[in-house]
Motif scaffolding. Structure first.
Motif, short mmCIF file in Angstrom:
data_model
loop_
_atom_site.label_atom_id
_atom_site.label_comp_id
_atom_site.label_asym_id
_atom_site.label_seq_id
_atom_site.Cartn_x
_atom_site.Cartn_y
_atom_site.Cartn_z
N ASP A 151 -0.39 -6.04 -2.49
CA ASP A 151 0.07 -7.01 -1.48
C ASP A 151 1.58 -6.92 -1.28
O ASP A 151 2.07 -6.96 -0.14
N LEU A 198 -2.39 -8.67 5.61
CA LEU A 198 -2.23 -9.61 4.50
C LEU A 198 -3.27 -10.72 4.49
O LEU A 198 -3.21 -11.62 3.66
N ARG A 256 -9.50 -5.89 -0.98
CA ARG A 256 -8.66 -4.75 -1.42
C ARG A 256 -9.43 -3.73 -2.26
O ARG A 256 -8.87 -3.09 -3.16
#
Ligand code: GRG
Length: 286
Positions: free
Chosen positions: A18, A45, A50
């Motif tokens: 991140d 974001l 992920r």
């Protein structure tokens, strides 16, 4: 590596990803086209899992490579994934109003801006790979080739073509398999291959991880089909769930997970980090 260490590895890796994404896509607030970067940061974001960058980092770590070395290639994969989600959500494709629990990008900016944001992330990902620190020219070339191949016509884009065709005609099981392997498994496989390239793993291990990626990617998409009420109920098409039924679809996903884990167990290293992530990918809602 015990459960606590594995968990702490993934927490640290997620945090690094991140932070690196924010660093790689600054606001460029003084530029006249700054809204492009605001859009890209919104999409990148937003709270995704992920999985793909974590697979890169877990694979590299399996061979003793530190997080820092794998970080930029991991971010490049997340950029390609994010571009595909932005484009997939557009009215001309899947027409989804929400993504990752918040409005899809094209619901908060004009459609053309969402399209350009996807284009930006797609092209920028390859620049990030070309500039990746700590890697040799040969490694960077292999990363670029692998990512363009897996996300291109014979990978993700081809799979998406099959998916969009499917609104007009029924599909055989073979076509569904081909669609899932392209649309979903190809990029997941690229993530595992990225780890091998960064760690300079041997060809035998890379081939084993290619088999892992294809199997777990297919399983991941079958679970997604099971959970995707919209697709099952609104799309006039045959899909995995309508062909096999929910129980057999779950069985198939579990058997693919076993295949994926067997390939991981054949590696020359202890691959618990990768294996744990494969479990999470497939067992997320079962
Ligand atoms: C537009 C070229 C192009 C391709 C689109 C990724 C994709 C292909 C379509 C998105 C729709 C979909 C269900 C794809 C299958 C892959 C998949 C399950 C994507 C979602 O991945 P997650 O769950 O997403 O990892 P997060 O949000 O957690 O990153």
């Amino acid at each position: 590596m015990n459960t606590c260490e594995t968990q702490s590895f993934y927490e640290q890796a997620r945090k690094s990803i991140d932070e690196a994404l924010l660093h790689l896509v600054p606001t460029f607030s003084d530029l006249p086209y700054a809204p492009l970067f605001t859009s890209a940061r919104y999409a990148l974001l937003s709270p995704g899992k992920r999985l793909r960058p974590l697979l890169v980092m877990a694979t590299a770590a399996t061979y003793g490579i530190d997080l820092e070395t794998a970080l930029h290639p991991a971010c490049a994969i997340e950029m390609i994934h994010t571009y595909s989600l932005i484009h997939d959500d557009l009215p001309c494709m899947d027409d989804d109003d929400t993504r990752r629990g918040q409005p899809s990008l094209h619901k908060i900016v004009p459609e053309w801006q969402a399209l350009l944001t996807g284009d930006y992330l797609l092209t920028y990902a390859f620049e990030v790979l070309a500039d990746a620190p700590f890697l040799s020219t040969e490694q960077k070339l292999d990363l670029i080739r692998t990512l363009s191949n897996r996300s291109g016509a014979h990978g993700m884009i081809g799979g998406q073509m099959l998916d969009l065709f499917s609104t007009d005609r029924n599909m055989s099981w073979e076509t569904i398999e081909q669609m899932h392997l392209g649309k979903t498994a190809a990029l997941i496989t690229a993530a595992l291959e990225f780890g091998c390239i960064i760690a300079q793993a041997c060809d035998t291990d890379r081939e084993a991880l290619q088999r892992t990626g294809m199997a777990v990617g297919f399983a991941f998409q079958l679970i997604d089909d099971l959970l995707d009420k919209k697709n099952c109920m609104e799309k006039p098409t045959v899909n995995a769930v309508s062909l096999l039924g929910p129980e057999k679809t779950k069985e198939k996903a579990n058997s693919l997970l076993q295949t994926a884990k067997e390939s991981v167990q054949s590696l020359s290293r202890d691959a618990r980090l990768i294996s744990d992530l494969l479990d999470q990918m497939v067992n997320r809602h079962m």
